[in-house]
Write an enzyme that holds these catalytic residues in place. Structure first.
Site, short mmCIF file in Angstrom:
data_model
loop_
_atom_site.label_atom_id
_atom_site.label_comp_id
_atom_site.label_asym_id
_atom_site.label_seq_id
_atom_site.Cartn_x
_atom_site.Cartn_y
_atom_site.Cartn_z
N ASP A 52 40.46 50.84 45.22
CA ASP A 52 39.81 52.07 45.68
C ASP A 52 40.35 52.55 47.02
O ASP A 52 41.08 51.82 47.70
CB ASP A 52 38.30 51.81 45.86
CG ASP A 52 37.59 51.68 44.53
OD1 ASP A 52 38.08 52.24 43.53
OD2 ASP A 52 36.54 51.01 44.50
N TYR A 110 40.62 38.67 44.63
CA TYR A 110 40.32 39.56 45.75
C TYR A 110 39.74 38.75 46.90
O TYR A 110 39.06 37.74 46.69
CB TYR A 110 39.28 40.61 45.34
CG TYR A 110 39.84 41.77 44.54
CD1 TYR A 110 40.32 42.91 45.19
CD2 TYR A 110 39.88 41.73 43.16
CE1 TYR A 110 40.82 43.98 44.46
CE2 TYR A 110 40.39 42.80 42.42
CZ TYR A 110 40.86 43.92 43.08
OH TYR A 110 41.35 44.98 42.36
#
Lengths: 244, 244
Positions: A52, A110
């Site tokens: 994002d 992540y």
């Protein structure tokens, strides 16, 4: 056609995320523009994870097909000389024609970084979320690790982006502290949109409660985004690596 | 008048160095502007080290005199709420009236960071000097450590900025490697303008020569800037701490 695999590091601060979109600067667009300059052909690249706006990557993976005969090391040098300085190609490899950066990925990892002290940091301002309230790291780690396994993550999916299959398998996750920094790392076969940031926000909300694990279980069972905690901001997040 | 000591972290990328000057954005000016907003009085601050354009600090020290009765912790919060995000006050202390950040400093420690691999880094682009040629870290460390002691550093002084006393005492210095990063750290009683960057550039030039130490000695003896190596760029440099 040759198939070229790229490993990409980027500072997402100045980009509207990975995926190409009209009227916005994205990582994918920047790399495609650089490839167009180098190969003189429009080339579409496939990314492993759609990070994002504001999210970083230490090891995003992408691939593209090309008729160009440029050797991998020369591709890397040409791309790094052409790309803006906040995007770096850290590896280039020629792979088999059927390699697909997205569909062949076995897992993505992540890392979310929190600056946990009373005052912010000039040097980490774009790479760590400043969270001044004390964190019980052991408590957070215990709740976080409860997520290992297969779950329906509908409650951690950004609304309006529902995926047909909301089941993800978390292979491992852990939370730990190094000096002022608290890290949340997570490896899974797949992630829904906004999932890592919603999970970290929820763990932060529940981490110092005795019934934290039960409550997390309740959030998973509810399959309703409104039951989870608020998402933490994007600038603490980085796509660490993708495994194949 | 109270005397307040600040410890300051900053990302120097967007500043023309520490020291206030007309028509340029500097760290000192930014802090003085914030103090003026908070105390409603023009307040001059004294910095321990005058970092150059693009140089960072993890622990710059400054002090100022004020009639304000704001407690230290409230000063820190107000300053961090007022300053741009690339400057952070990491500590505020009330000190004795005669404390002087510059004249009372016993030593300053600088660290220079080099990214030593074949390709650059998006995430470190403003905080490490990308130097792709292999560095013999042991050789560099040996030459670098030769500087411990008192020397005339005229050969490492930016021309046009000659200080009356070019003698500095190096208390300690070392060069070491961690993964892709090579660090040069140095602690001294004082530094001439541009001295750290000229030293690191010279050590990089001489580090893989058998007669490197002799040549460094020759550069020191020459007292002539043209005998030293080219300066490394400012963005790899950070003022780590100041001792009193």
């Amino acid at each position: 056609m040759r198939n070229i695999k790229l490993t990409v590091e980027y500072d997402g601060t100045n980009y509207h995320g990975w995926q190409i979109q009209p009227n916005a600067i994205t990582i994918q667009a920047a790399i495609q523009d650089a490839l167009a300059k180098i190969t003189k052909t429009h080339t579409q690249i496939i990314g492993a994870g759609r990070t994002d706006t504001g999210v970083h990557a230490a090891g995003q993976v992408a691939n593209f097909h090309t008729r160009s005969q440029i050797p991998p090391i020369a591709f890397q040098k040409a791309l790094n000389a052409t790309l803006p300085r906040d995007i770096t190609i850290i590896d280039v490899e020629e792979v088999s024609p059927d390699f697909h950066a997205r569909f062949n990925a076995v897992s993505r990892t992540y890392r979310y970084t929190i600056l946990n002290r009373a005052y912010p940091s000039a040097l980490l301002r774009n790479n760590a979320y400043f969270f001044p309230k004390p964190i019980d790291v052991q408590g957070a780690d215990a709740i976080y690790r409860f997520l290992v396994g297969k779950w329906d993550f509908s409650s951690f999916q950004r609304s309006g982006s529902e995926r047909i299959n909301p089941i993800c398998e978390i292979y491992q996750c852990r939370c730990w502290q190094e000096q002022d920094l608290v890290y949340f790392e997570i490896e899974a076969d797949a992630f829904l949109r906004g999932m890592v940031r919603a999970i970290v926000g929820t763990v932060l909300k529940l981490h110092d409660r005795k019934d934290g694990i039960n409550r997390l279980r309740g959030v998973l069972d509810a399959r309703d985004r409104s039951t989870a905690g608020a998402s933490v901001p994007p600038h603490g997040l980085s796509l660490l690596c993708v495994k194949y």
